[in-house]
Write a protein that holds these residues in place. Structure first.
Motif, mmCIF file in Angstrom:
data_model
loop_
_atom_site.group_PDB
_atom_site.id
_atom_site.type_symbol
_atom_site.label_atom_id
_atom_site.label_comp_id
_atom_site.label_asym_id
_atom_site.label_seq_id
_atom_site.Cartn_x
_atom_site.Cartn_y
_atom_site.Cartn_z
ATOM 1 N N TYR A 108 0.929 -1.134 -0.141
ATOM 2 C CA TYR A 108 0.051 -0.014 0.081
ATOM 3 C C TYR A 108 0.931 1.197 -0.015
ATOM 4 O O TYR A 108 0.168 2.346 -0.380
ATOM 5 N N GLY A 109 2.177 1.309 0.333
ATOM 6 C CA GLY A 109 3.110 2.181 0.129
ATOM 7 C C GLY A 109 3.664 2.453 -1.197
ATOM 8 O O GLY A 109 4.517 2.994 -1.377
ATOM 9 N N ARG A 110 3.202 1.494 -2.139
ATOM 10 C CA ARG A 110 3.865 1.305 -3.393
ATOM 11 C C ARG A 110 5.307 1.185 -3.639
ATOM 12 O O ARG A 110 6.077 1.870 -4.359
ATOM 13 N N VAL A 111 5.967 0.432 -2.562
ATOM 14 C CA VAL A 111 7.417 0.147 -2.846
ATOM 15 C C VAL A 111 7.678 -0.630 -4.116
ATOM 16 O O VAL A 111 6.835 -1.798 -4.283
ATOM 17 N N SER A 112 8.550 -0.348 -4.859
ATOM 18 C CA SER A 112 8.925 -0.976 -5.897
ATOM 19 C C SER A 112 9.618 -2.426 -5.619
ATOM 20 O O SER A 112 9.885 -2.624 -4.649
ATOM 21 N N ASP A 113 9.523 -3.342 -6.661
ATOM 22 C CA ASP A 113 9.850 -4.758 -6.273
ATOM 23 C C ASP A 113 11.512 -4.905 -5.980
ATOM 24 O O ASP A 113 11.692 -5.575 -5.265
ATOM 25 N N VAL A 114 12.230 -4.085 -6.673
ATOM 26 C CA VAL A 114 13.694 -3.853 -5.893
ATOM 27 C C VAL A 114 13.679 -3.728 -4.478
ATOM 28 O O VAL A 114 14.355 -4.397 -3.566
ATOM 29 N N TYR A 115 13.046 -2.814 -3.949
ATOM 30 C CA TYR A 115 13.115 -2.229 -2.684
ATOM 31 C C TYR A 115 12.445 -3.220 -1.992
ATOM 32 O O TYR A 115 12.912 -3.658 -0.736
ATOM 33 N N LEU A 116 11.304 -3.893 -2.413
ATOM 34 C CA LEU A 116 10.683 -4.996 -1.762
ATOM 35 C C LEU A 116 11.607 -6.116 -1.320
ATOM 36 O O LEU A 116 11.453 -6.450 -0.123
ATOM 37 N N ALA A 117 12.294 -6.385 -2.128
ATOM 38 C CA ALA A 117 13.266 -7.414 -2.027
ATOM 39 C C ALA A 117 14.291 -7.250 -1.048
ATOM 40 O O ALA A 117 14.543 -8.102 -0.125
ATOM 41 N N VAL A 118 14.760 -5.972 -0.999
ATOM 42 C CA VAL A 118 15.816 -5.413 0.014
ATOM 43 C C VAL A 118 15.255 -5.280 1.250
ATOM 44 O O VAL A 118 15.738 -5.910 2.507
ATOM 45 N N ILE A 119 14.028 -4.878 1.307
ATOM 46 C CA ILE A 119 13.294 -4.688 2.684
ATOM 47 C C ILE A 119 12.944 -6.098 3.401
ATOM 48 O O ILE A 119 13.275 -6.103 4.679
ATOM 49 N N THR A 120 12.602 -7.285 2.544
ATOM 50 C CA THR A 120 12.358 -8.401 3.279
ATOM 51 C C THR A 120 13.579 -9.021 3.612
ATOM 52 O O THR A 120 13.728 -9.785 4.599
ATOM 53 N N LEU A 121 14.652 -8.950 2.889
ATOM 54 C CA LEU A 121 15.935 -9.349 3.502
ATOM 55 C C LEU A 121 16.618 -8.532 4.428
ATOM 56 O O LEU A 121 16.985 -9.426 5.645
ATOM 57 N N THR A 122 16.265 -7.419 4.629
ATOM 58 C CA THR A 122 16.658 -6.691 5.725
ATOM 59 C C THR A 122 15.952 -7.192 7.060
ATOM 60 O O THR A 122 16.587 -7.225 8.226
ATOM 61 N N VAL A 123 14.752 -7.378 7.013
ATOM 62 C CA VAL A 123 13.882 -7.538 8.073
ATOM 63 C C VAL A 123 14.538 -9.086 8.736
ATOM 64 O O VAL A 123 14.533 -9.416 9.566
ATOM 65 N N SER A 124 15.000 -10.000 7.903
ATOM 66 C CA SER A 124 15.313 -11.043 7.972
ATOM 67 C C SER A 124 16.691 -11.109 8.936
ATOM 68 O O SER A 124 16.826 -11.801 9.879
ATOM 69 N N LEU A 125 17.485 -10.145 8.297
ATOM 70 C CA LEU A 125 18.812 -10.063 8.962
ATOM 71 C C LEU A 125 18.622 -9.258 10.317
ATOM 72 O O LEU A 125 19.266 -9.354 11.169
ATOM 73 N N ILE A 126 17.727 -8.496 10.537
ATOM 74 C CA ILE A 126 17.370 -7.698 11.571
ATOM 75 C C ILE A 126 16.869 -8.879 12.775
ATOM 76 O O ILE A 126 17.370 -8.735 14.010
ATOM 77 N N LEU A 127 15.908 -9.590 12.513
ATOM 78 C CA LEU A 127 15.461 -10.761 13.198
ATOM 79 C C LEU A 127 16.929 -11.712 13.543
ATOM 80 O O LEU A 127 17.050 -11.863 14.778
ATOM 81 N N TYR A 128 17.686 -11.929 12.747
ATOM 82 C CA TYR A 128 18.849 -12.665 13.120
ATOM 83 C C TYR A 128 19.714 -12.125 14.076
ATOM 84 O O TYR A 128 20.219 -12.653 14.983
ATOM 85 N N SER A 129 20.065 -10.961 13.928
ATOM 86 C CA SER A 129 20.876 -10.118 14.966
ATOM 87 C C SER A 129 20.237 -9.945 16.022
ATOM 88 O O SER A 129 20.904 -9.979 17.360
ATOM 89 N N LEU A 130 18.682 -9.698 16.075
ATOM 90 C CA LEU A 130 18.363 -9.506 17.320
ATOM 91 C C LEU A 130 18.055 -10.675 18.258
ATOM 92 O O LEU A 130 18.298 -10.398 19.330
ATOM 93 N N ILE A 131 17.648 -11.830 17.667
ATOM 94 C CA ILE A 131 17.572 -12.856 18.529
ATOM 95 C C ILE A 131 18.734 -13.561 18.861
ATOM 96 O O ILE A 131 19.015 -14.000 20.274
ATOM 97 N N ARG A 132 20.022 -13.374 18.402
ATOM 98 C CA ARG A 132 21.173 -13.611 18.707
ATOM 99 C C ARG A 132 21.623 -13.035 20.143
ATOM 100 O O ARG A 132 22.563 -13.208 20.674
#
Length: 369
Positions: A108-132
């Motif tokens: 709904y924020g009209r994020v483009s496909d490239v940024y969408l891929a980067v955002i999802t990867l960033t979320v995954s890495l944030i969770l990895y760093s946070l849980i550790r």
């Protein structure tokens, strides 16, 4: 006709899966069954990305985020509930809810496909760093310690009506195979519905689908949430296969592996990524038993080869090859029939001319008389 053929193919794949589920425990060793359970969980993860990327056109580099959330949510819920009866459902719903929150912001924020891929990867890495960073007694949810980089021991699955009866590894294999078969049947059915066809049309041409009156953002969010729920189920099966969950479920290696499974198996198919996950799981396991070749190097070579040489993936390429062979065979049969018809027509004309045609031998015989 095509729909009936697709349904027969879907049921045939499911029947093969059921046959394998029934036969494998009786012919394979327990260690192999445990490894198979892990591979099946990863295959379900590959199936979730195959759905949202292959049919929804959403390249999610962080699909393992929902995978890890499902594993952690199941483990924490099972510890607090004292059993897995409701923990599996909680894990799937938590993964879906997390996807809806992130997806709403992105789509709904009209994020483009490239940024969408980067955002999802960033979320995954944030969770990895946070849980550790959650080691120690202060980091807990209810009765469950998060465990930091050591992770948490996952309670085994129990019977829904008896929490004291836990399943042994060979029984967990049945649950994992059942989950994979049901997830495959569900996604196959979903892609053949009106919803699935709209998602494919959005993948092909988003602007055209929007001009036809479809709410592109809603359809993207819906298929993204469904894929997250399947990934959450994969996380539940994974932590039961290995017996624990660690922050490594969120790392970059798992993110890259999920993408490679879909590329190798074939984007736009469901069975392809499943087979790709199985094949690469056993390949990396075999390479892990020796130190001659690095796993990452082999996976990198495989990725480059398939991106450049087999961009469609194994299953679509094989299907195209079979279709081309059938077309050539049908063309040869058609040409052979045409030649036979021309030959028969020519011989029939010769016989008719000899019997009484104005230009044939009958006219010559009458002239000689």
């Amino acid at each position: 006709m095509t729909l009936a053929r697709d349904v027969r193919g879907m049921l045939a794949v499911a029947a093969v899966g059921v046959l394998f589920m029934l036969v494998a425990p009786s012919v394979l060793e327990l260690f192999t069954i445990i490894n198979l359970t892990t591979a099946i969980a990863l295959a379900v993860l590959a199936l979730s990305l195959a759905l949202i990327w292959g049919y929804g056109g959403i390249l999610c580099f962080g699909q393992n985020a929902f995978f890890g959330i499902g594993a952690y949510a199941y483990t924490i819920a099972a510890i607090n509930f004292g059993g897995s009866s409701w923990a599996i459902l909680v894990a799937i719903l938590v993964a879906v809810a997390f996807a809806v929150i992130i997806g709403y912001v992105m789509f709904y924020g009209r994020v483009s496909d490239v940024y969408l891929a980067v955002i999802t990867l960033t979320v995954s890495l944030i969770l990895y760093s946070l849980i550790r960073r959650t080691s120690g007694p202060d980091y807990k949810i209810g009765k469950s310690l998060l465990g930091g980089f050591n992770g948490i021991t996952s309670p085994p699955i129990n019977l829904p009506w008896d929490s004291s009866f836990v399943l042994f590894p060979e029984h967990v294999f049945y649950v994992a195979m059942g989950g994979l078969i049901l997830a495959y049947l569900f996604t196959s059915w979903l892609t053949r519905t009106h919803f699935g066809r709209v998602c494919v049309s959005i993948r092909e041409n988003e602007l055209r689908a929007e001009l036809l009156g479809y709410d592109v953002r809603f359809y993207k969010l819906a298929i993204f949430a469904v894929g997250a729920g399947i990934a959450g189920l994969a996380g539940v099966l994974f932590c039961n296969g290995v017996g624990r969950v660690t922050p490594d479920v969120f790392n970059l290696y798992t993110s890259a592996l999920t993408i490679i499974w879909v590329i190798v198996g074939g984007r736009g198919t469901l069975i392809g990524p499943i087979l790709g996950a199985f094949g690469l799981f056993y390949l990396t396991s075999a390479l892990g038993t020796q130190s001659t070749v690095n796993n990452n190097l082999v996976l990198g070579i495989i990725l480059v080869v398939f991106v450049l040489g087999v961009p469609k993936g194994v299953i679509p390429t094989v299907a195209d090859w079979i279709a081309a062979r059938r077309s050539r065979r049908a063309l040869r049969v058609r040409e052979r029939r045409m030649r036979m018809r021309r030959t028969r027509g020519g011989s029939g004309a010769g016989v008719g001319a000899g019997r009484g045609s104005p230009d044939g031998t009958g006219a010559a015989a009458r002239a000689s008389e």
